[in-house]
Design an enzyme around this catalytic site. Structure first.
Site, PDB file in Angstrom:
ATOM      1  N   SER A  33       0.800  -1.222   0.000  1.00 53.29           N
ATOM      2  CA  SER A  33       0.000   0.000   0.000  1.00 53.29           C
ATOM      3  C   SER A  33       0.832   1.271   0.000  1.00 53.29           C
ATOM      4  O   SER A  33       0.428   2.266  -0.596  1.00 53.29           O
ATOM      5  CB  SER A  33      -0.928   0.001   1.208  1.00 53.29           C
ATOM      6  OG  SER A  33      -0.188  -0.056   2.411  1.00 53.29           O
TER       7      SER A  33
ATOM      8  N   HIS B 287      -4.508  -3.200  -3.220  1.00 56.37           N
ATOM      9  CA  HIS B 287      -4.018  -2.226  -4.194  1.00 56.37           C
ATOM     10  C   HIS B 287      -3.768  -2.847  -5.565  1.00 56.37           C
ATOM     11  O   HIS B 287      -3.056  -2.269  -6.386  1.00 56.37           O
ATOM     12  CB  HIS B 287      -2.764  -1.533  -3.672  1.00 56.37           C
ATOM     13  CG  HIS B 287      -3.060  -0.701  -2.461  1.00 56.37           C
ATOM     14  ND1 HIS B 287      -3.461   0.612  -2.537  1.00 56.37           N
ATOM     15  CD2 HIS B 287      -3.089  -1.029  -1.148  1.00 56.37           C
ATOM     16  CE1 HIS B 287      -3.694   1.066  -1.327  1.00 56.37           C
ATOM     17  NE2 HIS B 287      -3.476   0.094  -0.458  1.00 56.37           N
TER      18      HIS B 287
ATOM     19  N   LYS C  82     -11.018   1.006  -3.156  1.00 57.41           N
ATOM     20  CA  LYS C  82      -9.860   1.593  -3.839  1.00 57.41           C
ATOM     21  C   LYS C  82     -10.155   1.626  -5.342  1.00 57.41           C
ATOM     22  O   LYS C  82     -10.984   2.408  -5.755  1.00 57.41           O
ATOM     23  CB  LYS C  82      -8.606   0.844  -3.422  1.00 57.41           C
ATOM     24  CG  LYS C  82      -8.292   1.258  -1.976  1.00 57.41           C
ATOM     25  CD  LYS C  82      -7.347   0.419  -1.225  1.00 57.41           C
ATOM     26  CE  LYS C  82      -7.194   1.041   0.168  1.00 57.41           C
ATOM     27  NZ  LYS C  82      -6.753   0.087   1.173  1.00 57.41           N
TER      28      LYS C  82
HETATM   29  C1  LIG Z   1      -6.816   0.103   2.634  1.00 56.32           C
HETATM   30  C2  LIG Z   1      -6.355  -1.243   2.983  1.00 56.32           C
HETATM   31  C3  LIG Z   1      -7.135  -2.094   3.785  1.00 56.32           C
HETATM   32  C4  LIG Z   1      -8.366  -1.616   4.477  1.00 56.32           C
HETATM   33  O1  LIG Z   1      -9.420  -1.418   3.588  1.00 56.32           O
HETATM   34  P1  LIG Z   1     -10.549  -0.351   3.933  1.00 56.32           P
HETATM   35  O2  LIG Z   1     -11.654  -0.717   3.028  1.00 56.32           O
HETATM   36  O3  LIG Z   1      -9.957   0.993   3.653  1.00 56.32           O
HETATM   37  O4  LIG Z   1     -10.904  -0.521   5.370  1.00 56.32           O
HETATM   38  C5  LIG Z   1      -6.684  -3.381   3.985  1.00 56.32           C
HETATM   39  N1  LIG Z   1      -5.523  -3.812   3.450  1.00 56.32           N
HETATM   40  C6  LIG Z   1      -4.744  -3.006   2.713  1.00 56.32           C
HETATM   41  C7  LIG Z   1      -3.466  -3.523   2.165  1.00 56.32           C
HETATM   42  C8  LIG Z   1      -5.124  -1.697   2.462  1.00 56.32           C
HETATM   43  O5  LIG Z   1      -4.341  -0.893   1.763  1.00 56.32           O
END
Ligand SMILES: *Cc1c(COP(=O)(O)O)cnc(C)c1O
Length: 413
Positions: free
Chosen positions: A202, A230, A261
């Protein structure tokens, strides 16, 4: 009188917290919310001023896409604004089921289960799968949701240096004699080892050596969970993620993704066997004890998964890689040459990183400073993210603002 006493207590309480905050400020670690008065897109409005936004994970530019908004509105009209309770309590609304069917079909797995956030997915899944007899092995840079889930599970926790296969193997060699399936003979409880990694990380946008990790997990009889937060929507022939691109999807026990995302909505999911999903419905506490996602959010996510699978989704992904190429071709040789929408610019010192982010904001460019505890102390950075909705000109603006800061662009990882 009692209200006076309460006021005095409150003040002491606030006083304590305010000295803790002062300590954070002194370390350059204080954080504040910044209100934006527009949709998430390459242009955001903050305090009446328009900023170029290089901070969101909306990689495909779907968060404000008409297809998602229409799906959300239709679900809102038909199913209402709220979900009422946990899905096991008051009945499970159709948009969640439709979303899970679409995800399973997209991922090519038997089944899928959605959670209200990716955070809840990581925490709930790890704590459901593991107990105190088990071993959990984490890459040092995995997301907080995975660290928290691993801790909550009570399993023995081992951490390997980021993407370091040698150290991972050393840990697996130590764990292997401890791993055993349930034995009817001696009634010993089963002991398992689970490796947890992200596919695309991330904060740095670099990739895990998934093929090699899969080899190792098979050699030593461990399980493997991969968080594609990601990578979903961006990698692989069907845009399922990095595991697809590397041809190892079938050899990963637990595949995780998020819906907030590249998919532009919100929520998280696990895809895998029907048995895994049935098990999580019974054991993942963040699923069981939490009100279901609102119907609009599930419907928007389903529309996003459909979009990503379409030809338009493929074109959108190609557009993102074109923008990434636009940016990396302007950087010094060797810097930012990875195919990743995440470009970290290492600064080091926390206060310096904040100062750089402030200076960029003065030029109406929004690139966040990422600091401890999101990254290690002394490893603060600017984290620039590109989306398919940025234009070439947007990127040129960002580059000239970065150059004006006199940044050693070689600081790019
Ligand atoms: C953003 C993220 C999460 C959490 O997801 P959300 O929907 O924002 O709670 C989990 N794992 C990784 C690697 C992330 O980047």
């Amino acid at each position: 009188m009692s209200s006076e006493r309460r006021l005095a207590t409150m003040t002491a309480f606030d006083h304590e917290l305010s000295s803790r905050l002062a300590l954070l400020r002194a370390q350059g670690l204080n954080r504040e919310l910044r209100r934006i008065d527009s949709a998430q897109s390459p242009r955001i409005v903050v305090g009446g001023r328009v900023f170029l936004n290089f901070s969101s994970n909306d990689y495909l530019g779907l968060a404000n896409d008409p297809a998602l908004k229409q799906a959300a509105v239709a679900a809102l009209q038909r199913y209402g604004a709220g979900a009422g309770a946990s899905r096991l309590i008051c009945g499970s609304l159709a948009p969640c089921h439709e979303l899970e069917e679409v995800i399973a079909q997209f991922e090519g797995t038997e089944a899928a289960l959605t959670f209200s956030t990716g955070y809840a997915t990581g925490v709930g899944t790890l704590s459901a799968l593991l107990g105190k007899n088990d071993i959990v092995i984490l890459d040092r840079l995995v997301h907080a949701s995975l660290v928290d889930g691993a801790r909550l599970s009570g399993a023995k926790l081992r951490v390997f240096r980021h993407n370091d296969l040698n150290q991972l193997e050393t840990i697996l060699r130590w764990a292997a004699p401890k791993i055993h399936p349930p034995s009817p003979k001696d009634q010993a409880p089963p002991h398992r080892a689970l490796i947890v990694t992200e596919s695309v990380f991330s904060m740095d946008g670099d990739a895990a050596p998934l093929r090699e990790i899969v080899e190792l997990k098979e050699r030593y009889g461990a399980w493997l969970m991969v968080d594609e937060a990601h990578a979903t929507g961006l990698y692989g022939a069907n845009r399922r993620g990095l595991a697809e691109e590397l041809g190892v999807s079938d050899r990963i026990d637990v595949q995780m993704g998020t819906l907030g995302k590249a998919l532009g909505a919100s929520g998280g999911f696990i895809s895998g066997s029907r048995i895994l999903i049935d098990y999580l419905v019974n054991r993942a506490r963040s699923f069981i004890f939490s009100t279901a996602p609102v119907p609009a959010s599930a419907a928007a996510a389903a529309a996003a998964v459909r979009f990503v699978q379409s030809d338009a989704g493929e074109r959108r992904r190609d557009l993102l890689w074109e923008r990434v190429e636009d940016l990396s071709s302007s950087l010094p040789a060797g810097a930012g040459k990875r195919r990743s929408a995440i470009l970290p610019i290492l600064v080091g010192d926390e206060a310096k990183a904040v100062h750089a982010a402030n200076a960029l904001r003065d030029s109406a460019i929004f690139i966040p400073a990422i600091r401890y505890p999101t990254v290690a102390r002394g490893a603060a950075r600017l984290r620039l993210t590109l989306t398919a909705a940025h234009t070439r000109l947007d990127i040129a603006h960002a580059l000239s603002a970065l150059r004006a800061l006199n940044f050693e662009l070689s600081g790019l990882l």
